[in-house]
Design an enzyme around this catalytic site. Structure first.
Site, PDB file in Angstrom:
ATOM      1  N   LYS A  52      -9.495   1.995  -2.113  1.00 15.34           N
ATOM      2  CA  LYS A  52     -10.237   0.577  -0.945  1.00 15.34           C
ATOM      3  C   LYS A  52     -11.748   1.225  -0.029  1.00 15.34           C
ATOM      4  O   LYS A  52     -12.576   0.424   0.005  1.00 15.34           O
ATOM      5  CB  LYS A  52      -9.402   0.844  -0.217  1.00 15.34           C
ATOM      6  CG  LYS A  52      -8.211  -0.412  -0.564  1.00 15.34           C
ATOM      7  CD  LYS A  52      -6.483  -0.532  -0.590  1.00 15.34           C
ATOM      8  CE  LYS A  52      -5.540  -1.406  -1.322  1.00 15.34           C
ATOM      9  NZ  LYS A  52      -4.093  -1.419  -1.441  1.00 15.34           N
ATOM     10  N   GLN A  96      -0.566   0.594   3.265  1.00 14.53           N
ATOM     11  CA  GLN A  96      -0.401   0.984   2.100  1.00 14.53           C
ATOM     12  C   GLN A  96       1.046   1.048   2.063  1.00 14.53           C
ATOM     13  O   GLN A  96       1.603   1.864   2.519  1.00 14.53           O
ATOM     14  CB  GLN A  96      -0.991   2.281   1.328  1.00 14.53           C
ATOM     15  CG  GLN A  96      -0.413   2.607  -0.103  1.00 14.53           C
ATOM     16  CD  GLN A  96      -1.851   1.436  -0.842  1.00 14.53           C
ATOM     17  OE1 GLN A  96      -3.134   0.825  -0.303  1.00 14.53           O
ATOM     18  NE2 GLN A  96      -0.948   1.158  -1.894  1.00 14.53           N
ATOM     19  N   ASP A 119      -4.074  -8.022   4.094  1.00 20.02           N
ATOM     20  CA  ASP A 119      -3.380  -7.633   3.760  1.00 20.02           C
ATOM     21  C   ASP A 119      -2.713  -9.516   3.008  1.00 20.02           C
ATOM     22  O   ASP A 119      -1.994  -9.775   2.131  1.00 20.02           O
ATOM     23  CB  ASP A 119      -1.532  -7.402   3.319  1.00 20.02           C
ATOM     24  CG  ASP A 119      -2.516  -5.909   2.307  1.00 20.02           C
ATOM     25  OD1 ASP A 119      -3.065  -6.266   1.210  1.00 20.02           O
ATOM     26  OD2 ASP A 119      -1.790  -4.487   2.993  1.00 20.02           O
TER      27      ASP A 119
HETATM   28  N1  GUN Z   1       0.789  -1.140  -2.663  1.00 20.94           N
HETATM   29  C1  GUN Z   1       0.508  -1.760  -3.856  1.00 20.94           C
HETATM   30  N2  GUN Z   1      -0.579  -2.878  -3.331  1.00 20.94           N
HETATM   31  C2  GUN Z   1      -0.645  -3.007  -2.385  1.00 20.94           C
HETATM   32  C3  GUN Z   1      -0.869  -4.361  -1.221  1.00 20.94           C
HETATM   33  O1  GUN Z   1      -1.809  -4.742  -1.850  1.00 20.94           O
HETATM   34  N3  GUN Z   1      -1.553  -4.023   0.265  1.00 20.94           N
HETATM   35  C4  GUN Z   1      -0.643  -2.816   0.228  1.00 20.94           C
HETATM   36  N4  GUN Z   1      -0.529  -2.807   2.027  1.00 20.94           N
HETATM   37  N5  GUN Z   1       0.147  -1.753   0.084  1.00 20.94           N
HETATM   38  C5  GUN Z   1       0.168  -2.171  -1.889  1.00 20.94           C
END
Ligand code: GUN
Length: 281
Positions: A52, A96, A119
């Site tokens: 990311k 996350q 998100d």
């Molecule tokens: N953990 C696995 N996929 C995601 C996601 O799309 N967003 C977040 N915040 N955590 C994750």
């Protein structure tokens, strides 16, 4: 011959477009900034967070990184989120998941300001999607809509079957397909005769979380198959929820694993960050 939907290529195109948009925003004096919080050091989460941050750097989005120790308290995390909610320089906040077991995930998701909820997990974002109001949309299902649209696959009037009812994928996927005028069925582990329901699908979204679960007996001739799963198979290779080799000759289009849905999630996260920055302007 099935059309192979190239998620890597489509995600690259989206990231290139976003790079241009961010450059234009910068000319107008508007920057974009994503705050990424990771609690603990789960290796898979570290890889996702690293990817990311790399995508942010490529597009020109500033990223602020918070790597908090495993023993961080709920109050400390909520305090940081509150600070970032108030910080006008921060456009998006991402915690996350998963977070350590001693923390309350629901409370953390609720604490992020809907204006910075890139998100799309906050109940206000989810509610806005359900009633057709503006808000951030969960990145994986938003990415799937982009895969379909950019592959010129029509959704309107089509029988769409979504297998999986998670808050992050299945439910928002169904709402998005409905918004595109698809006829939508959501299936799950207690669905009776899952095979027969799946065989009705013009567009089948497989998000059941079981490796190579869907073989050709679940798929109608000429269907479009979108595979959300990602697993490490017994042979050590990555595979999806769909048994690709058994299905590929029967379908009109399919996403591979890897290189299908996966790369779209980050592209749509970046899109949400840019949208957040635009709204500030
Ligand atoms: N953990 C696995 N996929 C995601 C996601 O799309 N967003 C977040 N915040 N955590 C994750």
């Amino acid at each position: 011959m099935a059309y192979i939907i190239d998620g890597k290529k489509i995600s690259s195109e989206i990231k290139e477009e976003l790079k241009e948009t961010v450059a234009q925003l910068k000319e107008d004096g508007v920057s974009a900034c994503l705050a990424v919080i990771q609690v603990g050091n789960d290796p898979a989460s570290s890889v996702y967070v690293g990817n990311k941050k790399k995508a942010c750097a490529f597009i020109g989005i500033d990223s602020k990184s918070y790597e908090l120790p495993e023993e961080t308290t709920q109050e400390e995390l909520l305090g940081l989120i509150d600070e970032l909610n108030q910080d006008p320089a921060v456009d998006g906040i991402l915690v996350q998941l998963p977070i350590p077991a001693h923390m309350d995930e629901k409370e953390v998701i609720h604490a992020i300001s809907p204006a910075k909820d890139v998100d799309g997990f906050h109940p206000q974002s989810v509610g806005a999607l359900s009633i057709g109001e503006e808000g951030f949309v969960s990145c994986t299902p938003a990415g799937i809509i982009q895969l379909l649209k950019r592959s010129n696959i029509e959704i309107e009037g089509k029988e769409c079957v979504v297998v999986g009812r998670s808050n992050i994928v299945g439910k928002p996927m169904a709402m998005l397909l409905l918004r595109e005028n698809g006829t939508v069925t959501i299936c799950h582990s207690r669905t009776k005769d899952l095979r027969e329901v799946c065989k009705r699908a013009d567009i089948l979204v497989a998000a059941i979380g079981k490796p190579r679960f869907f073989d050709d007996s679940y798929v109608k001739d000429g269907a479009v198959v979108i595979d959300v799963g990602i697993h490490r198979g017994e042979d050590g290779k990555l595979c999806g929820d769909v048994d690709y080799a058994k299905v590929v000759d029967k379908v009109s289009a399919i996403t591979p694993v890897p290189g299908g849905v996966g790369p779209m999630t980050i592209a749509m996260l970046m899109n949400n960050c840019v949208e957040a920055a635009k709204r500030k302007r």
